[in-house]
Write a protein that holds these residues in place. Structure first.
Motif, short mmCIF file in Angstrom:
data_model
loop_
_atom_site.label_atom_id
_atom_site.label_comp_id
_atom_site.label_asym_id
_atom_site.label_seq_id
_atom_site.Cartn_x
_atom_site.Cartn_y
_atom_site.Cartn_z
N PRO A 58 0.83 -1.22 0.00
CA PRO A 58 0.00 0.00 0.00
C PRO A 58 0.85 1.26 0.00
O PRO A 58 1.86 1.34 0.70
CB PRO A 58 -0.81 -0.12 1.29
CG PRO A 58 -0.05 -1.06 2.16
CD PRO A 58 0.67 -2.00 1.23
N LEU A 59 0.45 2.24 -0.81
CA LEU A 59 1.08 3.55 -0.78
C LEU A 59 0.48 4.34 0.38
O LEU A 59 -0.50 3.92 1.00
CB LEU A 59 0.82 4.28 -2.10
CG LEU A 59 1.33 3.60 -3.37
CD1 LEU A 59 1.00 4.44 -4.60
CD2 LEU A 59 2.81 3.33 -3.31
N THR A 60 1.05 5.50 0.67
CA THR A 60 0.59 6.30 1.81
C THR A 60 -0.90 6.62 1.72
O THR A 60 -1.62 6.56 2.72
CB THR A 60 1.40 7.61 1.88
OG1 THR A 60 2.79 7.29 1.90
CG2 THR A 60 1.04 8.42 3.12
N HIS A 61 -1.38 6.93 0.51
CA HIS A 61 -2.80 7.28 0.35
C HIS A 61 -3.70 6.05 0.54
O HIS A 61 -4.83 6.18 1.01
CB HIS A 61 -3.02 7.93 -1.01
CG HIS A 61 -2.19 9.16 -1.20
ND1 HIS A 61 -1.16 9.23 -2.11
CD2 HIS A 61 -2.20 10.36 -0.55
CE1 HIS A 61 -0.59 10.42 -2.04
NE2 HIS A 61 -1.21 11.12 -1.09
N ASP A 62 -3.20 4.88 0.18
CA ASP A 62 -3.96 3.64 0.44
C ASP A 62 -4.04 3.40 1.96
O ASP A 62 -5.07 2.98 2.47
CB ASP A 62 -3.26 2.43 -0.22
CG ASP A 62 -3.14 2.59 -1.72
OD1 ASP A 62 -4.13 3.00 -2.35
OD2 ASP A 62 -2.06 2.32 -2.26
N LEU A 63 -2.93 3.68 2.63
CA LEU A 63 -2.88 3.51 4.08
C LEU A 63 -3.86 4.44 4.77
O LEU A 63 -4.57 4.05 5.71
CB LEU A 63 -1.45 3.79 4.56
CG LEU A 63 -1.13 3.51 6.02
CD1 LEU A 63 -1.35 2.05 6.38
CD2 LEU A 63 0.31 3.91 6.33
N PHE A 64 -3.95 5.68 4.29
CA PHE A 64 -4.91 6.65 4.84
C PHE A 64 -6.33 6.09 4.72
O PHE A 64 -7.11 6.16 5.67
CB PHE A 64 -4.80 7.98 4.10
CG PHE A 64 -5.80 9.02 4.55
CD1 PHE A 64 -5.47 9.96 5.51
CD2 PHE A 64 -7.10 9.04 4.04
CE1 PHE A 64 -6.39 10.91 5.93
CE2 PHE A 64 -8.04 9.97 4.46
CZ PHE A 64 -7.67 10.90 5.41
N LYS A 65 -6.65 5.55 3.55
CA LYS A 65 -8.00 5.03 3.31
C LYS A 65 -8.30 3.87 4.26
O LYS A 65 -9.37 3.82 4.88
CB LYS A 65 -8.15 4.57 1.85
CG LYS A 65 -9.54 4.02 1.53
CD LYS A 65 -9.66 3.73 0.04
CE LYS A 65 -11.09 3.36 -0.33
NZ LYS A 65 -11.41 1.96 -0.05
N THR A 66 -7.36 2.94 4.39
CA THR A 66 -7.56 1.79 5.27
C THR A 66 -7.75 2.24 6.72
O THR A 66 -8.65 1.77 7.42
CB THR A 66 -6.35 0.83 5.19
OG1 THR A 66 -6.18 0.45 3.83
CG2 THR A 66 -6.57 -0.42 6.04
N PHE A 67 -6.91 3.19 7.15
CA PHE A 67 -6.98 3.70 8.52
C PHE A 67 -8.34 4.39 8.76
O PHE A 67 -9.00 4.14 9.77
CB PHE A 67 -5.84 4.67 8.78
CG PHE A 67 -5.82 5.22 10.18
CD1 PHE A 67 -5.30 4.48 11.22
CD2 PHE A 67 -6.34 6.49 10.46
CE1 PHE A 67 -5.29 4.97 12.52
CE2 PHE A 67 -6.33 6.99 11.75
CZ PHE A 67 -5.81 6.23 12.79
N ALA A 68 -8.74 5.23 7.80
CA ALA A 68 -10.02 5.94 7.94
C ALA A 68 -11.18 4.96 8.03
O ALA A 68 -12.08 5.12 8.88
CB ALA A 68 -10.22 6.88 6.75
N GLU A 69 -11.17 3.93 7.20
CA GLU A 69 -12.25 2.95 7.21
C GLU A 69 -12.29 2.17 8.53
O GLU A 69 -13.37 1.88 9.06
CB GLU A 69 -12.11 1.99 6.03
CG GLU A 69 -12.46 2.64 4.71
CD GLU A 69 -12.16 1.78 3.49
OE1 GLU A 69 -12.71 2.06 2.42
OE2 GLU A 69 -11.36 0.82 3.62
#
Length: 201
Positions: A58-69
């Motif tokens: 995961p790239l940083t933006h993918d990580l943000f999405k996973t964390f937010a969810e």
């Protein structure tokens, strides 16, 4: 505050700044364009999402999405809210179900995250009035004929050579090359290989 919806029209190497990219946004109900200079990492992250490529890690933006969810937070929209001294400012509008809140972000990061959540991108009239470019009919026709992709910095001769070699490669070999490109995180090459595979299906 009246919001104006934008869409991504193109992403290409910046002619003015080496190592940077020009992200071109267009007014959905109009002919104004909003070009924003962004960094290589953010351009890659946006291109990966546009091209629907799944990176191995995961790239940083993918990580943000996973964390937010995981925190039950949803992004509802992206707003390019201001322009001061040539610098764009934006907000990621979020909700946790009970309250709405905004996060300040660079437009490149906000758009990369917004794409992952599939939410609309907006701006305001003051930003478009100051930084928007109105295309003539001729320029619009030329723009429509351009393919939306991250333009390679290599010469046209080498890129045409790469296309020829891909077209002469077997499907099994292309699949191996695709996996290899993904492992090396060479997403531009992965997109070209994937396009060649799609042509054959």
């Amino acid at each position: 505050m009246d919001k104006i919806q934008l869409e991504i029209l193109g992403l290409s190497s910046s002619q003015s700044q080496t190592g940077s990219f020009a992200l071109v946004l267009g007014e959905k109900e109009g002919n104004r364009r909003l070009p924003i200079i962004i960094g290589m990492f953010e351009a890659q992250s946006i291109a990966i999402q546009i091209e629907k490529i799944n990176p191995n890690r995961p790239l940083t933006h993918d990580l943000f999405k996973t964390f937010a969810e995981e925190m039950d937070v949803r992004v509802t929209e992206i707003l390019i809210s201001d322009l001061k001294e040539g610098v764009f400012y934006s907000k990621i509008v979020c909700t946790n179900g009970t309250r709405e809140f905004e996060l300040d972000a660079r437009p490149s990061d906000a758009i990369a995250i917004g794409l992952r959540f599939g939410v609309p991108i907006y701006t305001v009239e003051s930003v478009l009035s100051e930084a928007g470019i109105i295309l003539s009919d001729l320029e619009e026709e030329e723009e429509e004929s351009d393919e939306m992709a991250v333009k390679s910095t290599s010469t046209s001769a080498s890129s045409s050579g790469a296309k020829e070699s891909l077209s002469q490669t077997s499907v099994d070999e292309l699949n191996k090359m695709l996996n290899d490109a993904l492992e090396k995180e060479d997403y531009e090459r992965a997109a070209k290989i994937r396009d060649e595979l799609n042509k054959r299906n």
